[in-house]
Write a protein that holds these residues in place. Sequence first.
Motif, PDB file in Angstrom:
ATOM      1  N   MET A   1      26.272  -6.250  40.810  1.00 44.59           N
ATOM      2  CA  MET A   1      27.504  -5.940  40.090  1.00 44.59           C
ATOM      3  C   MET A   1      27.459  -4.527  39.497  1.00 44.59           C
ATOM      4  O   MET A   1      28.500  -3.976  39.126  1.00 44.59           O
ATOM      5  CB  MET A   1      27.742  -6.951  38.969  1.00 44.59           C
ATOM      6  N   TYR A   2      26.270  -3.944  39.410  1.00 42.95           N
ATOM      7  CA  TYR A   2      26.150  -2.602  38.850  1.00 42.95           C
ATOM      8  C   TYR A   2      26.512  -1.556  39.897  1.00 42.95           C
ATOM      9  O   TYR A   2      26.450  -1.799  41.108  1.00 42.95           O
ATOM     10  CB  TYR A   2      24.729  -2.370  38.334  1.00 42.95           C
ATOM     11  N   HIS A   3      26.867  -0.395  39.426  1.00 37.13           N
ATOM     12  CA  HIS A   3      27.196   0.722  40.319  1.00 37.13           C
ATOM     13  C   HIS A   3      25.994   1.003  41.221  1.00 37.13           C
ATOM     14  O   HIS A   3      24.839   0.949  40.779  1.00 37.13           O
ATOM     15  CB  HIS A   3      27.544   1.948  39.471  1.00 37.13           C
ATOM     16  N   GLU A   4      26.280   1.295  42.487  1.00 38.46           N
ATOM     17  CA  GLU A   4      25.187   1.452  43.456  1.00 38.46           C
ATOM     18  C   GLU A   4      24.177   2.512  43.028  1.00 38.46           C
ATOM     19  O   GLU A   4      22.984   2.394  43.317  1.00 38.46           O
ATOM     20  CB  GLU A   4      25.741   1.783  44.855  1.00 38.46           C
ATOM     21  N   ASP A   5      24.643   3.539  42.310  1.00 37.64           N
ATOM     22  CA  ASP A   5      23.711   4.583  41.860  1.00 37.64           C
ATOM     23  C   ASP A   5      22.864   4.119  40.677  1.00 37.64           C
ATOM     24  O   ASP A   5      21.806   4.718  40.403  1.00 37.64           O
ATOM     25  CB  ASP A   5      24.489   5.842  41.455  1.00 37.64           C
ATOM     26  N   ASP A   6      23.337   3.078  39.970  1.00 37.92           N
ATOM     27  CA  ASP A   6      22.633   2.623  38.763  1.00 37.92           C
ATOM     28  C   ASP A   6      21.815   1.354  38.998  1.00 37.92           C
ATOM     29  O   ASP A   6      21.050   0.953  38.115  1.00 37.92           O
ATOM     30  CB  ASP A   6      23.635   2.361  37.624  1.00 37.92           C
ATOM     31  N   GLN A   7      21.983   0.694  40.147  1.00 37.11           N
ATOM     32  CA  GLN A   7      21.235  -0.530  40.409  1.00 37.11           C
ATOM     33  C   GLN A   7      19.718  -0.323  40.321  1.00 37.11           C
ATOM     34  O   GLN A   7      19.014  -1.157  39.732  1.00 37.11           O
ATOM     35  CB  GLN A   7      21.617  -1.092  41.781  1.00 37.11           C
ATOM     36  N   PRO A   8      19.172   0.762  40.871  1.00 41.22           N
ATOM     37  CA  PRO A   8      17.714   0.967  40.734  1.00 41.22           C
ATOM     38  C   PRO A   8      17.271   1.100  39.274  1.00 41.22           C
ATOM     39  O   PRO A   8      16.178   0.678  38.914  1.00 41.22           O
ATOM     40  CB  PRO A   8      17.471   2.263  41.511  1.00 41.22           C
ATOM     41  N   ILE A   9      18.135   1.684  38.429  1.00 41.54           N
ATOM     42  CA  ILE A   9      17.783   1.851  37.015  1.00 41.54           C
ATOM     43  C   ILE A   9      17.618   0.486  36.352  1.00 41.54           C
ATOM     44  O   ILE A   9      16.641   0.225  35.644  1.00 41.54           O
ATOM     45  CB  ILE A   9      18.868   2.672  36.289  1.00 41.54           C
ATOM     46  N   VAL A  10      18.607  -0.397  36.602  1.00 41.25           N
ATOM     47  CA  VAL A  10      18.568  -1.734  35.991  1.00 41.25           C
ATOM     48  C   VAL A  10      17.389  -2.527  36.542  1.00 41.25           C
ATOM     49  O   VAL A  10      16.643  -3.170  35.789  1.00 41.25           O
ATOM     50  CB  VAL A  10      19.896  -2.477  36.238  1.00 41.25           C
ATOM     51  N   GLN A  11      17.224  -2.504  37.844  1.00 42.57           N
ATOM     52  CA  GLN A  11      16.145  -3.282  38.467  1.00 42.57           C
ATOM     53  C   GLN A  11      14.776  -2.832  37.958  1.00 42.57           C
ATOM     54  O   GLN A  11      13.911  -3.656  37.616  1.00 42.57           O
ATOM     55  CB  GLN A  11      16.216  -3.147  39.981  1.00 42.57           C
ATOM     56  N   GLU A  12      14.575  -1.534  37.867  1.00 41.81           N
ATOM     57  CA  GLU A  12      13.292  -1.010  37.390  1.00 41.81           C
ATOM     58  C   GLU A  12      13.077  -1.384  35.920  1.00 41.81           C
ATOM     59  O   GLU A  12      11.966  -1.748  35.523  1.00 41.81           O
ATOM     60  CB  GLU A  12      13.259   0.499  37.555  1.00 41.81           C
TER      61      GLU A  12
ATOM     62  N   ASP B   1       7.506  -4.440  27.443  1.00 41.84           N
ATOM     63  CA  ASP B   1       8.151  -3.378  26.675  1.00 41.84           C
ATOM     64  C   ASP B   1       9.671  -3.528  26.737  1.00 41.84           C
ATOM     65  O   ASP B   1      10.230  -3.863  27.797  1.00 41.84           O
ATOM     66  CB  ASP B   1       7.761  -2.001  27.224  1.00 41.84           C
ATOM     67  N   PRO B   2      10.364  -3.248  25.641  1.00 44.70           N
ATOM     68  CA  PRO B   2      11.832  -3.320  25.658  1.00 44.70           C
ATOM     69  C   PRO B   2      12.423  -2.133  26.406  1.00 44.70           C
ATOM     70  O   PRO B   2      11.736  -1.132  26.664  1.00 44.70           O
ATOM     71  CB  PRO B   2      12.202  -3.276  24.172  1.00 44.70           C
ATOM     72  N   PHE B   3      13.700  -2.225  26.743  1.00 43.46           N
ATOM     73  CA  PHE B   3      14.377  -1.099  27.383  1.00 43.46           C
ATOM     74  C   PHE B   3      15.780  -0.957  26.803  1.00 43.46           C
ATOM     75  O   PHE B   3      16.340  -1.887  26.216  1.00 43.46           O
ATOM     76  CB  PHE B   3      14.432  -1.262  28.902  1.00 43.46           C
ATOM     77  N   ASP B   4      16.328   0.261  26.961  1.00 42.69           N
ATOM     78  CA  ASP B   4      17.673   0.571  26.463  1.00 42.69           C
ATOM     79  C   ASP B   4      18.249   1.614  27.397  1.00 42.69           C
ATOM     80  O   ASP B   4      17.842   2.782  27.361  1.00 42.69           O
ATOM     81  CB  ASP B   4      17.592   1.079  25.022  1.00 42.69           C
ATOM     82  N   VAL B   5      19.181   1.188  28.268  1.00 43.15           N
ATOM     83  CA  VAL B   5      19.764   2.108  29.253  1.00 43.15           C
ATOM     84  C   VAL B   5      21.279   1.964  29.234  1.00 43.15           C
ATOM     85  O   VAL B   5      21.816   0.955  28.779  1.00 43.15           O
ATOM     86  CB  VAL B   5      19.235   1.815  30.676  1.00 43.15           C
ATOM     87  N   GLU B   6      21.943   3.009  29.693  1.00 45.43           N
ATOM     88  CA  GLU B   6      23.386   2.959  29.858  1.00 45.43           C
ATOM     89  C   GLU B   6      23.701   3.140  31.328  1.00 45.43           C
ATOM     90  O   GLU B   6      23.278   4.128  31.949  1.00 45.43           O
ATOM     91  CB  GLU B   6      24.077   4.024  29.009  1.00 45.43           C
ATOM     92  N   VAL B   7      24.399   2.141  31.881  1.00 45.71           N
ATOM     93  CA  VAL B   7      24.667   2.113  33.314  1.00 45.71           C
ATOM     94  C   VAL B   7      26.109   1.710  33.552  1.00 45.71           C
ATOM     95  O   VAL B   7      26.797   1.222  32.656  1.00 45.71           O
ATOM     96  CB  VAL B   7      23.718   1.129  34.042  1.00 45.71           C
TER      97      VAL B   7
END
Length: 797
Positions: free
Chosen positions: A488-499, A509-515
């Motif tokens: 459901m995430y933007h194709e350019d941001d999917q690797p960010i979320v998955q990683e 470890d926690p994470f905080d990203v904007e996608v």
Amino acid sequence: MIGDVTRALVSATAENEIQRRVCEQFAASESYSFAWIGRYNPEKEEVIPASSAGIAENTLDGITITEGSPQQELVNEAVRTREVTIRRNLVDDPPCEDWREHALNHDYQICAFIPLVYEETLYGVLQLATDRPQGFGAAERESLAELGVTIAYAVETSESSANTDSTERKEAEPELTRVPVESEKERRLYETIISSTPDLVYAFDLDYRFVFANDALLEMWGQTLEESMGKTPREIGYEPWHAEMHEREIDQVVETKEPVRGEVAFPHAELGRRIYDYIFAPVLNDEGEVEAIAGTTRDITERKETEEALQESEKRFRALVNASSDVVYCMSPDWSEMQYLEGQGFIADTHESTSDWTNKYIHSDDQERVMEAIDEAIRTKSSFELEHRVEQVDGGLGWTFSRAVPMLDEDGDIVEWIGMASDITEQKDRERELERALDLLEKTERIADVGGWEIDVETQDVFWTDYIFELLEVDADEEPPLEEALTMYHEDDQPIVQEAVENALESGDPFDVEVRIRTDSGDVRWLRLQGVPETVDGEVVSFRGAAQDVTERRERERRLKEVVDKLEESNERLEQFAYAASHDLQEPLRMVSSYLQLIENRYADALDEEGAEFLEFAVDGADRMRAMMDGLLQYSRVDTRGDSLEAIDLDAVFADVHQDLQVKIEEHDAEITAEGLPRAMGNTGQLRQLFQNLLDNAIEYSGDDPPRVHVSAEQANGGDEWVISVSDEGIGIDPEQADRVFEVFQSLHSQDEYDGTGIGLALCERIIERHGGEIWVESEPGEGAIFSFTLPAVSSP
């Protein structure tokens, strides 16, 4: 009770007397409310009221047996089946309203109809009523059925005797000739009754010898009549204590002419040790003297065992009550009466039967649903379970979880209900707090555009709060699997979320990203995605987080960046212009000043007074113009010529500025002090300029008195910054003009009053802004002023 009725039949010879005595014996006991006997007419196949006792006014009109009535239906059932018929719950669930009224008036709940049958011949029906909730159990019905046979035989015997004596014979024979017939009839009736009863029937003479024993007693002894008659209890084999006890009781009966009753245990020839209830009654002669003692004994072993079992059960029940923190209660079969309640300090105790328990304990708003649940439990004979509100001992409102189970007799009828109720008030309070918290969380989610999520670390299943479904425009039927959710995430941001997810699950470890995500409608929205794993012994055991819609913020940031970029570009052009203007105007201004000085030097004597004044104005204007150009040049260079910030000793900066102003300090007799200024992050040159402008102003605007200026510092914002204050006792500033003094070329006073370019405080503000701080003034006219500014503190190493 059965023995009492049997004994009453011994001396009764007429049918109506038999019926009357039976009814009277039952009505006189504590177990039955009334008794009624109907005579069966086989020709018309109907039961005709014959005798009663215990009914209002002792009439037969109290119970009406009419065709089609509920009573008649039960009588017919007893006639048809030749078995004891029972009707329960006559108060709460009567077959007709008349029967309810009669049951209330005569204090009974259950009726039994006993057919009077002997050798397959029906002689009538005996009706008994009782208020005992557990009345007419299987054992009692069996005894009543046997008694029905005995009563029927007594009636049959009386009829046989009556049929053998014709009317003519009765009129012709003298009274004396009828006596043997009556005596013979009574003997047969007596022998039949005592031989058919399971009770022990016997008689003693005044010397303690048995003069009669029925078959049941002979069987218990294991002896024949010939072997036992004329013998005392000792001679028959009674233990000495047992024999002596009966001898004392016989003596008591002879002396008082009153019956004696007792209980005793002794061995049966075949059944072993048994427990018996017995009565010794006097037999009086015509003179009223005791000539013999009649006795009846009933085997009550089973009853005593039942009583002991009940007592043991009651003991265990009481132990349970004492050990339990729960409320324990006992209800009648129809719940109309609360028979017992141990409130455990939660609700008020009840040790006496009460019918007002609903109003006493149950909250008025819950009474209807409580009664509905009770009715359903009674109908299905199943457990009652319900959470409801109750009145507590202290008068407050509490919550309880109540559970009651029905106690059933051999026939499956409800005898009573035993229940326990737990105090769940604190649990309910926590539930209400949780509901409020969840409601607040839901509202907060909507206000903040935030939703919650969780990933099962074992199964990788995804859980979303309701707002996530709305945020993503997804049907709230079921969360998609993790892999599908990632798409459901933007194709350019999917690797960010998955990683981010994989790293969090692996490292904890926690994470905080904007996608970006793509909604079902095709819109692209920005999410701030946060995840916080929970670890135990280094292993991730749960993984939760939040998703916030930051689309509008990102859009505002984008627009703001455009504006900032334009402003920075504009400011840069303005700074370049100001620099160029101030720099390029320096040369023409120096030329004007130079020529004015030449005129003043060469032609001063040629000028009249007015010309000399004009020349002075021109020179002064040129000097002020040069000062303004210098100030404007410094203002434009704050950002471009300033060194990077570093740890600065403000005491040293203050000392340098104090030295630079020494001439002016002496001219104005000023006193400038400072108390232990700290180290702060800053640019040395610019902070010198800042202190010099503020101290110079404090001296300049001191008024008529010698200037008194003090510099102080205090920590603020949790120690992250310093507030430096420059206080004077000068002319002060109108608070409404406090912001205006920091504007470029703004002066609150004319040149005639005070010299100044209107750039000094604007330059101070520009320097402080470059240091990431703030500057402000607090003042009242005539009361001095305090200029304060903030500087970042030096971080601890």
